[in-house]
Design a protein around this motif. Structure first.
Motif, PDB file in Angstrom:
ATOM      1  N   ALA A  19     -10.961   7.690 -56.032  1.00  0.00           N
ATOM      2  CA  ALA A  19     -12.210   7.064 -55.614  1.00  0.00           C
ATOM      3  C   ALA A  19     -12.779   6.279 -56.782  1.00  0.00           C
ATOM      4  O   ALA A  19     -12.807   6.750 -57.904  1.00  0.00           O
ATOM      5  CB  ALA A  19     -13.182   8.146 -55.175  1.00  0.00           C
ATOM      6  N   VAL A  20     -13.191   5.065 -56.514  1.00  0.00           N
ATOM      7  CA  VAL A  20     -13.818   4.257 -57.557  1.00  0.00           C
ATOM      8  C   VAL A  20     -15.323   4.274 -57.330  1.00  0.00           C
ATOM      9  O   VAL A  20     -15.804   4.794 -56.327  1.00  0.00           O
ATOM     10  CB  VAL A  20     -13.290   2.810 -57.524  1.00  0.00           C
ATOM     11  N   GLN A  21     -16.059   3.699 -58.272  1.00  0.00           N
ATOM     12  CA  GLN A  21     -17.503   3.640 -58.094  1.00  0.00           C
ATOM     13  C   GLN A  21     -17.863   2.353 -57.383  1.00  0.00           C
ATOM     14  O   GLN A  21     -17.243   1.327 -57.589  1.00  0.00           O
ATOM     15  CB  GLN A  21     -18.246   3.667 -59.423  1.00  0.00           C
ATOM     16  N   VAL A  22     -18.907   2.436 -56.569  1.00  0.00           N
ATOM     17  CA  VAL A  22     -19.426   1.241 -55.924  1.00  0.00           C
ATOM     18  C   VAL A  22     -20.818   0.994 -56.493  1.00  0.00           C
ATOM     19  O   VAL A  22     -21.625   1.912 -56.577  1.00  0.00           O
ATOM     20  CB  VAL A  22     -19.492   1.434 -54.395  1.00  0.00           C
ATOM     21  N   GLU A  24      -9.493  -1.718 -58.566  1.00  0.00           N
ATOM     22  CA  GLU A  24     -10.399  -2.331 -57.583  1.00  0.00           C
ATOM     23  C   GLU A  24     -11.188  -3.406 -58.338  1.00  0.00           C
ATOM     24  O   GLU A  24     -12.270  -3.142 -58.865  1.00  0.00           O
ATOM     25  CB  GLU A  24     -11.283  -1.233 -56.975  1.00  0.00           C
ATOM     26  N   GLN A  64     -15.245  -4.122 -57.531  1.00  0.00           N
ATOM     27  CA  GLN A  64     -16.189  -3.068 -57.908  1.00  0.00           C
ATOM     28  C   GLN A  64     -16.004  -2.679 -59.370  1.00  0.00           C
ATOM     29  O   GLN A  64     -16.964  -2.315 -60.052  1.00  0.00           O
ATOM     30  CB  GLN A  64     -16.024  -1.836 -57.001  1.00  0.00           C
ATOM     31  N   ASP A  88     -18.563   9.490 -56.374  1.00  0.00           N
ATOM     32  CA  ASP A  88     -18.022   8.245 -56.913  1.00  0.00           C
ATOM     33  C   ASP A  88     -17.207   8.489 -58.177  1.00  0.00           C
ATOM     34  O   ASP A  88     -17.699   9.108 -59.113  1.00  0.00           O
ATOM     35  CB  ASP A  88     -19.146   7.278 -57.292  1.00  0.00           C
TER      36      ASP A  88
END
Lengths: 82, 763
Positions: B258-261, B121, B124, B235
Motif C-alpha cells: 500500500a502506498v500513501q495517498v 506509484e 502519488q 497508508d
C-alpha cells in the motif's frame, strides 16, 4: 447499445480525498447519518455489436492492467448490458 | 457491544513479552538483522512486544536511522568553522536547517528523496514527496514559500520512462499547484542507469521571523502530546522499512505494498492552522509525521527533549477502525502533525484547530522519566527508552572497497574519440536537441512558477529566486546540482563539482551563497564498492564546504537505488542557498539588449571526459571529470557579486554540461536575442582546439553580457579580482541568429525548433 461496464473503487484502506470532501459537505448539508463516502469510477466500453465472452475476458484484463491502477484501486465489477 | 474493561484484547503486551519470552517474532520480515534483534532484547532486558518490534524495525531502518551513513555524515558537523556557523540558527539534526538572512528574517530549506515510492506509484509517490518536505519546513515554524524538484529518469525512449515521467510530473504539479506554492527550479536528467530506479528528490524553502522558530522537542513534563490533521489509516504501512530499504527485482514493480495517498487541500489547511498555532504561542514543540509515523514523532520528540511520554494509542483518530496497534504505530498517513502543548494552552489550541476544522486528539503527556510508555486501552504495549528508538540505533562501519572497474574506467579517456571540427555545428545542434539539453518547459510549465507573486527567477534561469521581504526586496536564491557521470568517474571530485556548480548557479543570479543542503542518492550500502563511492563523495562534499566556507544545514541519504545488482551513478544532489539584499538586482541567464559585449570568465581546459559531448554524442563515459578549483570559484562568485551590486552585468549564465557552445545557445534562447561569437582568441589564449572550446566542461566559468558603457569598469574589476576575462562576442538582436565565426551561423528559430520540440515529442 451493447456495453461492458467496469466499476473501480479506491482501495479500501487508502485515503480517498474526494470522498472525504463530499462526506464533509453532505454532513454540513444536514445529512448527519452519513458516516463516510467513497468515490470510485464507472467506465463504459461501447460496442456496435453483441458483446461476447471473449470481449468480457479482454475487458477484465484491461480493467485490471490498464483502466485501473492496481497499486491504489480495485476493480469491483465488470458487467455487461447487451 | 459492551466489552469488559479488563478483558485482554489479544494484543501483545509487555506482560506477555515477559511471560512468553521465547515467542517467535517476524524480525526478519520487518527488515531487522539477527544482531539488531538481539540488541533490542538487550536494551529491553526481554523480547520486544510486537508493537515495540514494529517501532524499532521502522526506526532502525536505513531510511530513518542513517545507520550506514552516520559515520560519514558526522564530518558535515565537524568540518565547520565558527565563521561558517555565523548565520546558522539551526544546524543538522532537526527537521531542516535554518539560516539567518538579516532583517530579523530567516529561511529554512531541505531536500529529501522519494525515489522508491515514485517508481511504484509515480503520481502519488511524487505528490507525497512534495507534501512531506513541505511539512518538514512547516515544522520549523516557517511558511513554505517555494518548492523545487530534482528528477532523474531512465532512457528517454523506454516505454516505462513514459509512465514514470507522466506520473511524477503530474504528481508534483498536482500537489504543489494545489498548495499554491511556486516550483522555481530543479533538474531533469535522463540516463538508462535510472531505468528501474528513478530519482525523485523534493526540496522546499520556507521563511520565518527569528522569533517564530519551532523545534521538535518535548521538554516540559505535563505538557500534552496532541496528534492533529488527517486521520490515521493503513497508508504505506511498512513503507519505511520495506519500501525504502529494499531493492527492486529485475522483473519490475512486483512488490506492491500500500502506498500513501496525499491530499494537498488538507495540507494547505494544516499549514495555515499550524502557522496560526505558532503565532499564538500555544505550541511548545512540533514534529511532522512522515516515514515511521507515530513511532517516529513520539520517540523523537521525547528523545530530543531528554524526557519521556505516556501515550494512549486508543486515542488516535482512525480512518479504519480495524487497524492494529502495530499498524497505527507504523502508518504513514499523510497530512498529520504532532504538537506538544502546555495544558493551560489547550483551550487556545482547540479554538484554533476548530476554526480550521482540523481534527485532533490528545494522545498523552510528557513525563519526567526517560521512558516512552504506550498503552492500548488498559494494556501496556510499549515501554522503552525513547533514545534507543530515535537516536541510538545501530551504527555500521560497512566494508569499503575500491571498485574493481575504477582504474580501467579512469584510464579510458575520451581523447581517443575523433574530433571532427567540420562537424562542430552539427554536433552542437545534436546536443541541444538531445533530451538532457533540450527545453524542459514541457515539465516546468505544468508547475505554477509565479503564484504568490514573489518569484524573482525560476526555470530556465540558473537558480530560482524568491523575494522574502516585500518591503525591502530582501530575497534568497537557490540552485541544486549533481552530475552523476562525474561522480561515477570520481565520487570525491564529482561531489566537489556538484557543490561548485550549485554555488556558481547561485552566484550568477546576483546572490551571495550562504548554506548547503544535500540529498545523497546511492546504490546498496551492503556493496563495498558503493560504500567507497559514498565515503569519497561525503568527504569531497564536506571538504569543499569547508573550503568555500558554507555549512551543510541538513539533508537526506537514499541508499538501495539500484535495479538488481546494478547501482545508479552516485548522485549527490547538492543545493546551495544564497542571499540577495534586493531581488530587483537579480541577473537573468539570457541577454536582452543589442550590442552588449559577451565575456567568458575563467579558463577553458581540454576537459571532455564525462562530458555531454562524450556521453550524449559518442556514448562514451570514462577518464577523469573536470578539475574543480574552489579558490577560483570563490573569486568568481565574489566578482559576480561585486559586479551585480554595481549593476554592471546584464546577464550571466553558468558554463557547465554541454560546455560553452550550449551555454551560448541557452543564453540566446532565453529572450530570443542572438549573438556573434568568435572563439579564435580563446583557443589561442587557452591552447585548446575548437571541439574543446565549444564542448569542454571546465569548471569556474561563466558567460556574462555587459553594456558597452560599463566595459572599462567591468574589465578593471575582473583584473583587480584576478579572474581571467575574455571578450568572445556581442549580442545581436537584429539577426535572430547565433553566428559562431568559423563554425556556422545558426538561425535562432531553427535552434528553438530543435530544442523545444523534444520533450513534447517524447511524452
Amino acid at each position: 447499445m451493447p456495453k461492458i461496464i467496469v466499476e473501480i473503487m479506491p482501495k479500501q484502506d487508502l485515503l480517498d480525498p474526494q470522498g472525504k470532501a463530499v462526506a464533509n459537505a453532505l454532513v454540513r448539508g444536514g445529512n448527519k447519518d452519513i458516516s463516510g463516502v467513497r468515490i470510485g469510477k464507472r467506465i463504459e466500453l461501447h460496442f456496435d455489436r453483441e458483446v461476447t465472452e471473449k470481449d468480457i475476458e479482454e475487458a477484465k484484463k484491461q480493467a485490471k492492467e490498464f483502466l485501473s491502477n492496481d497499486v491504489i484501486e480495485d476493480v469491483v465489477a465488470v458487467t455487461v448490458e447487451n | 457491544m459492551f466489552k469488559n474493561k479488563n478483558q485482554p484484547s489479544g494484543v501483545d503486551t509487555v506482560e506477555n513479552a515477559k511471560s512468553e519470552p521465547d515467542k517467535d517474532q517476524p524480525w526478519k520480515e520487518l527488515g531487522l538483522k539477527q544482531d539488531e534483534y538481539e540488541s533490542i532484547k538487550e536494551i529491553l532486558g526481554r523480547r520486544p512486544t510486537s508493537s515495540e518490534l514494529a517501532m524499532y524495525s521502522v526506526m532502525w531502518s536505513e531510511h530513518c536511522s542513517y545507520k550506514s551513513s552516520k559515520i560519514y555524515l558526522r564530518q558535515f558537523g565537524e568540518k565547520v568553522t565558527p565563521e561558517m556557523k555565523k548565520h546558522l540558527m539551526v544546524g543538522m539534526g532537526e527537521n531542516a536547517g535554518v539560516v539567518d538572512i538579516g532583517e530579523g528574517l530567516a529561511v529554512t530549506f531541505k531536500v529529501e528523496s522519494h525515489n522508491h515510492p515514485s517508481y511504484i506509484e509515480p503520481f502519488q509517490g511524487a505528490a507525497t514527496g512534495v507534501g512531506g518536505i513541505v511539512r518538514d519546513i512547516l515544522s520549523m515554524g516557517a511558511r513554505p514559500v517555494a518548492v523545487m524538484d530534482q528528477l532523474r529518469f531512465g532512457a528517454p525512449q523506454d516505454p516505462d520512462t513514459t509512465r514514470v515521467v507522466h506520473g511524477v510530473v503530474d504528481g508534483i504539479s498536482f500537489y504543489g499547484n494545489c498548495l499554491g506554492l511556486p516550483n522555481i527550479g530543479g533538474e531533469t536528467v535522463f540516463d538508462k542507469v535510472y531505468q528501474g530506479n528513478p530519482l525523485v528528490n523534493a526540496l522546499s524553502i520556507g521563511a520565518l521571523k527569528h522569533e517564530d522558530l519551532q523545534l521538535a522537542k518535548a521538554t516540559n513534563p505535563g505538557d500534552l502530546v496532541i496528534l492533529f490533521g488527517a486521520r490515521t489509516g493503513a497508508d504505506g504501512i511498512g513503507g519505511v522499512s520495506v519500501l525504502a530499504s529494499e531493492t527492486f527485482g529485475d522483473e519490475g514493480p512486483t512488490k506492491r505494498p500500500a502506498v500513501q495517498v496525499g491530499d494537498p487541500f488538507a495540507e494547505k489547511v494544516l499549514i495555515e492552522c499550524c502557522l496560526e498555532l505558532f503565532h499564538a504561542g500555544v505550541v511548545a514543540g512540533i514534529q511532522d509525521l512522515g516515514g515511521a509515523g507515530i513511532s517516529c514523532a513520539t520517540s523523537e520528540l521525547a528523545s530530543n527533549g531528554g524526557k519521556g511520554m505516556k501515550i494512549q494509542l486508543k486515542n488516535v483518530l482512525l480512518r479504519d477502525e480495524s487497524l492494529t496497534p502495530e499498524e497505527i504505530l507504523m502508518s504513514e498517513s499523510q497530512e498529520r502533525m504532532c504538537a506538544v502543548v502546555p495544558k493551560k494552552k489547550l483551550k487556545d489550541f482547540e479554538k484554533i484547530v476548530n476554526k480550521w476544522e482540523v481534527e485532533y486528539s490528545v494522545l498523552g503527556e510528557v513525563i519526567d522519566e526517560d521512558r516512552l510508555y504506550i498503552d492500548w486501552g488498559h494494556e501496556e504495549i510499549v515501554n522503552v527508552p525513547p533514545r534507543t528508538v530515535a537516536h541510538d540505533g545501530p551504527v555500521y562501519d560497512r566494508p569499503v572497497e575500491y571498485p574493481k572497474y575504477q582504474d580501467a574506467l579512469n584510464a579510458d579517456s575520451s581523447s581517443k574519440l575523433k574530433r571532427a571540427e567540420t562537424e562542430a555545428a552539427a554536433q552542437l545542434m545534436e546536443l541541444i536537441s538531445s533530451p538532457n539539453h533540450a527545453d524542459k518547459s514541457w515539465i516546468t510549465n505544468q508547475y505554477d512558477k509565479y503564484v504568490m507573486g514573489n518569484t524573482a527567477l525560476a526555470m530556465p534561469d540558473d537558480g530560482g529566486m524568491m523575494r522574502i521581504s516585500e518591503e525591502t526586496g530582501l530575497g534568497v536564491a537557490l540552485a541544486t546540482d549533481a552530475n552523476g557521470k562525474y561522480c561515477y568517474l570520481d565520487p570525491y571530485e564529482g561531489a566537489r563539482q556538484a557543490l561548485a556548480e550549485a554555488y556558481r548557479n547561485v552566484a550568477v543570479t546576483g546572490a551571495a551563497p550562504r548554506a548547503v543542503t544535500n540529498c545523497l542518492n546511492f546504490g546498496s550500502p551492503e556493496n563495498p564498492e558503493v560504500m567507497w563511492q559514498f565515503k569519497q563523495a561525503t568527504a569531497g562534499l564536506a571538504d569543499a564546504c569547508q573550503e568555500l566556507g558554507i555549512p551543510v544545514t541538513g539533508g537526506n541519504v537514499s541508499f538501495y537505488n539500484q535495479t538488481g545488482e546494478t547501482a545508479i551513478y552516485p548522485t549527490p544532489v547538492v543545493g546551495v542557498l544564497g542571499v540577495i539584499d534586493d531581488v530587483a538586482r537579480r541577473v537573468p541567464s539570457g541577454w536582452q539588449d543589442d550590442g552588449n559585449n559577451i565575456y567568458l570568465l575563467g579558463t577553458t581546459y581540454d576537459e571532455l571526459d564525462g562530458s555531454a559531448w562524450a556521453k550524449d554524442l559518442h556514448n562514451h563515459l570514462g577518464g577523469r571529470p573536470p578539475k574543480v578549483d574552489l579558490q577560483k570559484e570563490k573569486e568568481l562568485a565574489s566578482l559576480l557579486y561585486g559586479a551585480t551590486q554595481q549593476g554592471l552585468i546584464e546577464a550571466a549564465h553558468d558554463v557547465s554540461e554541454g560546455g560553452l557552445g550550449i551555454a551560448i545557445l541557452e543564453a540566446s534562447l532565453r529572450f530570443n536575442v542572438g549573438a556573434r561569437i568568435w572563439l579564435t582568441e580563446l583557443m589561442e589564449r587557452d591552447g585548446v582546439n575548437l571541439t574543446a572550446a565549444l564542448f569542454s566542461e571546465s569548471q569556474s566559468r561563466v558567460i556574462v553580457s555587459v553594456g558597452r558603457e560599463d566595459d572599462v569598469k567591468f574589465q578593471a574589476l575582473c583584473e583587480a579580482r584576478g579572474v581571467p576575462v575574455l571578450r568572445i562576442g556581442v549580442t545581436d538582436k537584429e539577426n535572430q541568429a547565433v553566428d559562431i565565426q568559423g563554425v556556422a551561423k545558426l538561425d535562432l528559430a531553427a535552434i528553438r525548433g530543435a530544442w523545444a520540440g523534444v520533450l513534447p515529442g517524447l511524452y
